[in-house]
Design a protein around this motif. Structure first.
Motif, short mmCIF file in Angstrom:
data_model
loop_
_atom_site.label_atom_id
_atom_site.label_comp_id
_atom_site.label_asym_id
_atom_site.label_seq_id
_atom_site.Cartn_x
_atom_site.Cartn_y
_atom_site.Cartn_z
N ASN A 1 -0.30 -51.67 37.42
CA ASN A 1 -1.67 -51.42 37.86
C ASN A 1 -1.87 -51.86 39.32
O ASN A 1 -2.86 -52.51 39.67
CB ASN A 1 -2.68 -52.15 36.95
N ILE A 2 -0.91 -51.48 40.16
CA ILE A 2 -0.96 -51.82 41.59
C ILE A 2 -1.31 -50.56 42.37
O ILE A 2 -0.75 -49.50 42.10
CB ILE A 2 0.43 -52.33 42.07
N SER A 3 -2.20 -50.70 43.35
CA SER A 3 -2.54 -49.53 44.17
C SER A 3 -1.54 -49.40 45.31
O SER A 3 -0.92 -50.39 45.73
CB SER A 3 -3.95 -49.68 44.75
N GLN A 4 -1.39 -48.18 45.83
CA GLN A 4 -0.44 -47.96 46.92
C GLN A 4 -0.85 -48.73 48.17
O GLN A 4 -0.01 -49.05 49.01
CB GLN A 4 -0.29 -46.47 47.24
N GLU A 5 -2.12 -49.06 48.25
CA GLU A 5 -2.63 -49.83 49.39
C GLU A 5 -1.87 -51.16 49.54
O GLU A 5 -1.58 -51.61 50.65
CB GLU A 5 -4.12 -50.10 49.15
N VAL A 6 -1.54 -51.79 48.41
CA VAL A 6 -0.81 -53.07 48.44
C VAL A 6 0.57 -52.86 49.08
O VAL A 6 1.01 -53.65 49.92
CB VAL A 6 -0.66 -53.65 47.01
#
Length: 602
Positions: free
Chosen positions: A268-273
């Protein structure tokens, strides 16, 4: 005489009992292990009876989940015990057999519960909500259900999921071929060592050659290694792109826009990270260049080459640190964590958690392991170096993370995600490092410690992020339909090395083949987790040292969390917000501070 001072490697029964872990805390006898194995086989038969019944009501669903968790917790005990007994002496046929039987049982266990998640997915959401609200027992599983519902759009029909599962063995062919080629078939030439003797180059010896004080040896090893990989560049490019194509296939079939999105979504990690990490490190490349400039100065070289990046610039102390002294150092280093944490640490040291010395047949390296129903265990092969002291702190970080989690969470949330797995271990290393730096009066020892820390940053943040950037570019190119030939891969990799190093290093053309020898590229989008974990740990250890109890309390909430929440949200509880670039930038600010201190000493 202690085990580590005798010249011949001792047999297992020659090691003093106080330096061995006590697996009797798991099973007093093989008979008890056999009884649990029978119990699990019976539970497998019971679980299968729930097939097709989970939609019948909350009581049935709860019963099935409880039985499944009980079976898996028991299976973990059986498996972990057998494997750790084998690790004590891999030549012992009794435990080889036990380990094989435990592996077979695990396969049966996971096959028996494979129907549960697809069946829950088929329950309409309003019906599932009514089940949860009417059952106190099911409320415990709220995050477990949330995770299934969150990924529901990417879960296919039972038949399609079965086909995907059946294809996985075939899809891993690229990785399997690379592993066999890299570890079994690939042979390197002989080079002359420091004494002019012909020595066969191997992957293991390559690292030692790169650390040689003789620059000719470093250069010869570097050239020979990459020339050898270069001879197979087309084969290795086909192998790596085959793995990327498998990723693309699975992500497309599972309705993701890209392989990167599919990989990040598992946590549940966004590509922004991911993008923030790359951007922040790119913005701080001048710091890496400053460190490389110091390296060139320390080595007294007019020009730094790629084969000069691993030779030590500060000599390691040859002082032997007895194990008991190492424990005291670790205890002192972690004392800012407070009495409770130190109490658990001492319990681990004094209650048979740790297997200390090397013996004939013992598994090499170090790890922390255990089962939900047992306390954690730590395997070491202690040799008395300062690096071994850091290894104790590191592995006890893993162990106490598991200890806090298992004391707090039900079995369903007892496994913390790989994304956060290295945080607790690195927090311990950072606290120990700060303690040692503060308490050393020797200029040489301080310089060694500072350089050791800087090398951790370089290897875990700068290097892994360069790898992450390579993966992002290559997978994106493949997604867009571009051909990834050996030349294309090599040019992308060479350009990245120039971006990261060229300001202070003469980037040798041979480095363009390094992509061909990195096994992590066959586990796509994994390497960035090293950098985020390390950055988070440095931020947390700084907060602990600067704020004291409030930071410790926040951190303990993280340690107790297991997988009861998403990784980024668990880290937020500890005061680290990876949705922003701040933790990575804060870690790189620490890198600059250490670098400034080392510049003053060299």
């Amino acid at each position: 005489m202690s085990a580590m001072n005798s010249k011949a490697l001792p047999k297992r029964d020659e090691i003093d009992e106080k330096y061995k872990w006590n697996l009797g805390d798991m099973y007093q006898s093989i008979d008890k292990w056999e009884n649990d194995l029978k119990t699990v086989k019976q539970l497998i038969e019971q679980i299968v009876k729930y097939k097709g019944t989970l939609v019948n009501g909350p009581e049935i669903l709860l019963e099935c989940l409880k039985a499944s968790n009980e079976m898996m917790a028991l299976n973990d005990m059986i498996y972990v015990y057998a494997r750790m007994k084998r690790d004590e002496d891999n030549g012992n046929p009794t435990y080889q057999a036990l380990s094989d039987r435990a592996s077979t049982l695990s396969t049966e266990v996971y096959a028996s519960i494979s129907f549960i998640v697809p069946k829950i997915t088929s329950i309409p959401q309003d019906v599932l909500e009514s089940f949860i609200s009417s059952s106190e027992g099911l409320k415990v599983y709220r995050q477990f259900f949330n995770e299934i519902v969150r990924q529901k759009e990417h879960i296919l029909s039972e038949k399609e999921e079965e086909i995907l599962a059946l294809s996985s063995e075939m899809a891993s062919s690229s990785r399997d071929i690379f592993t066999m080629f890299n570890n079994a078939d690939l042979k390197f030439p002989f080079i002359k060592d420091e004494n002019g003797e012909d020595i066969e180059l191997t992957k293991g010896r390559y690292t030692k050659f790169l650390e040689s004080e003789d620059r000719r040896v470093r250069k010869d090893a570097f050239t020979a290694l990459y020339d050898t990989y270069g001879k197979f560049s087309n084969t290795l490019a086909t192998s790596l792109t085959g793995n990327m194509k498998a990723n693309k296939f699975y992500s497309t079939v599972s309705k993701y826009k890209s392989s990167l999105e599919a990989s990040l979504d598992a946590d549940n990690i966004s590509q922004e990270v991911y993008d923030n990490l790359i951007d922040t490190v790119n913005n701080n490349l001048p710091l890496l260049h400053r460190y490389l400039k110091l390296r060139r100065k320390a080595l007294k070289l007019e020009e730094l080459h790629m084969y000069d990046l691993y030779v030590p610039i500060v000599k390691e102390s040859k002082k032997n640190i007895p194990y008991e002294e190492a424990l005291k150092l670790v205890e002192q280093g972690l004392s800012p964590m407070g009495d409770e944490y130190i109490g658990y640490l001492k319990e681990g040291f004094n209650s048979g958690w740790v297997d200390v010395f090397e013996n004939q047949g013992k598994t090499s390296g170090a790890y922390s392991w255990g089962a939900y129903k047992s306390h954690p265990y730590v395997l070491l092969n202690y040799q008395g170096t300062i690096n071994d002291v850091f290894t104790i702190a590191h592995e006890m970080g893993h162990a106490l993370h598991s200890y806090y989690t298992n004391k707090t969470q039900p079995y369903v949330y007892s496994e913390y995600k790989i994304f956060v797995a290295e945080v607790a271990s690195t927090v311990n290393e950072s606290l120990l490092m700060e303690h040692l730096l503060k308490n050393t009066s020797s200029k040489e020892e301080k310089a060694y410690l500072l350089n050791h820390y800087l090398e951790q940053f370089r290897g875990t943040i700068f290097r892994q992020v360069m790898f992450a950037e390579f993966e992002k570019i290559t997978h994106s190119n493949l997604q867009d339909g571009e051909a990834l030939t050996a030349d294309v891969l090599s040019n992308i990799y060479l350009d990245l090395n120039k971006k990261y190093f060229e300001a202070e290093v003469s980037v040798d053309d041979a480095i363009k083949m390094e992509w061909a020898r990195i096994p992590h590229f066959y586990t796509s989008f994994y390497v960035y987790k090293y950098a985020t974990g390390f950055s988070s740990a440095v931020a947390i250890s700084n907060m602990i040292l600067n704020e004291g109890k409030p930071a410790i309390d926040r951190y303990k909430e993280f340690l107790k969390g297991g997988s009861s929440d998403y990784p980024l949200d668990l880290l937020k509880r500890a005061g680290v917000d990876l949705y922003t670039p701040k933790p990575v930038q804060d870690a790189l600010d620490v890198f600059e501070k250490i670098l400034t201190e080392l510049e003053a000493l060299i």
